[in-house]
Write an enzyme that holds these catalytic residues in place. Sequence first.
Site, PDB file in Angstrom:
ATOM      1  N   ARG A 117       9.090  83.965  19.540  1.00 36.28           N
ATOM      2  CA  ARG A 117       8.213  85.030  19.054  1.00 36.28           C
ATOM      3  C   ARG A 117       7.744  84.776  17.611  1.00 36.28           C
ATOM      4  O   ARG A 117       6.662  85.195  17.216  1.00 36.28           O
ATOM      5  CB  ARG A 117       8.968  86.348  19.140  1.00 36.28           C
ATOM      6  CG  ARG A 117       8.132  87.564  18.917  1.00 36.28           C
ATOM      7  CD  ARG A 117       8.989  88.800  19.112  1.00 36.28           C
ATOM      8  NE  ARG A 117       8.277  89.972  18.663  1.00 36.28           N
ATOM      9  CZ  ARG A 117       7.446  90.677  19.430  1.00 36.28           C
ATOM     10  NH1 ARG A 117       7.266  90.344  20.677  1.00 36.28           N
ATOM     11  NH2 ARG A 117       6.818  91.724  18.947  1.00 36.28           N
TER      12      ARG A 117
ATOM     13  N   ILE B  49       0.873  93.280  17.520  1.00 28.77           N
ATOM     14  CA  ILE B  49       1.654  92.622  18.576  1.00 28.77           C
ATOM     15  C   ILE B  49       2.639  93.692  19.023  1.00 28.77           C
ATOM     16  O   ILE B  49       3.273  94.348  18.198  1.00 28.77           O
ATOM     17  CB  ILE B  49       2.358  91.332  18.090  1.00 28.77           C
ATOM     18  CG1 ILE B  49       3.210  90.727  19.228  1.00 28.77           C
ATOM     19  CG2 ILE B  49       3.217  91.548  16.836  1.00 28.77           C
ATOM     20  CD1 ILE B  49       3.732  89.313  18.947  1.00 28.77           C
ATOM     21  N   SER B  50       2.730  93.911  20.323  1.00 31.26           N
ATOM     22  CA  SER B  50       3.607  94.956  20.845  1.00 31.26           C
ATOM     23  C   SER B  50       5.067  94.626  20.544  1.00 31.26           C
ATOM     24  O   SER B  50       5.420  93.471  20.288  1.00 31.26           O
ATOM     25  CB  SER B  50       3.397  95.106  22.351  1.00 31.26           C
ATOM     26  OG  SER B  50       2.047  95.425  22.615  1.00 31.26           O
ATOM     27  N   ALA B  51       5.916  95.649  20.594  1.00 32.54           N
ATOM     28  CA  ALA B  51       7.351  95.455  20.327  1.00 32.54           C
ATOM     29  C   ALA B  51       7.979  94.607  21.437  1.00 32.54           C
ATOM     30  O   ALA B  51       7.554  94.682  22.592  1.00 32.54           O
ATOM     31  CB  ALA B  51       8.043  96.811  20.248  1.00 32.54           C
TER      32      ALA B  51
END
Length: 252
Positions: A60, A86-88
């Site tokens: 990530r 950016i999503s969790a």
Amino acid sequence: MLLFLCAKNRFMLLLVLILLQHQPWPSGASDKNKAMVEQLQRHGVITSTKVAEVMEAIDRGLFVPPAACASPYLDRPMPIGYNATISAPHMHAACLELLLKHLQPGMRALDVGSGTGYLTACIALMVGPEGRVVGVEHIPELVASSIENIKKSAAAPQLSDGSLSIHIADGREGWPELAPYDAIHVGAAAPQIPQALIEQLKPGGRMVIPVGTALQELKVVDKKLDGSVSIRDDTSVRYVPLTSKDAQLHAG
Ligand SMILES: C[S@@+](CC[C@H](N)C(=O)[O-])C[C@H]1O[C@@H](n2cnc3c(N)ncnc32)[C@H](O)[C@@H]1O
Ligand SMILES: *[C@@H]1O[C@H](CO)[C@@H](O)[C@H](O)[C@H]1NC(C)=O
């Protein structure tokens, strides 16, 4: 600076510099990425070994821009510019788990609002080189940087062999060229489910899409083999809107 130190200190400094160069420091990034995945497993968000393997393989840290000014492995969404995020990690994990049966090797997937390319890369590893994943994102700069991110990741070979591609387009129209899809992931909240996306779902396929404005629900849309569609709510969520490029960049 070395010149101002006495001979003994100069020697010590050189010794420290040499030790620093040869010390086998843990690489940090992948260790922290592994710890992130383990935490998601402990919390029951990741339940399959496949999703754990894929999220361990795709670091990530390669996808979160330094401007986010925070560890990329923290479990929260982070800004990526252009009024996007950016999503969790727990949302990425939850969506991959919901789509697991529809991201088997050889299957075909669409990732709408592909942003940093993180989830597109994870999906690519799930469907493999015999499968196909297409990301659609309407901010050209994000498409360009996502391709650079993916080139550094474990999904790079699939970018070269053509089983992963990212396109500049309005994701509300889907990507008809490669339809129908076994799996559709939508990474931004739609006011209602776009008809084009339902049409591009294969019978037996599944779409995961956040729907709503202020209050949003993650919806799971299943197209049965007879073509009928069933929709259920999974969890309450908070995503940036699936909207026009103009509305996103000049959002009030
Ligand atoms: C919450 S971000 C998630 C991105 C990606 N899933 C990630 O985690 O990196 C949503 C993305 O959808 C994009 N987006 C919003 N509306 C769109 C549209 N109509 N067509 C294509 N992309 C859109 C935004 O630019 C943003 O990159
Ligand atoms: C994001 O939206 C705000 C309004 O909320 C706007 O002023 C700003 O220019 C936008 N930022 C970018 C990078 O497009």
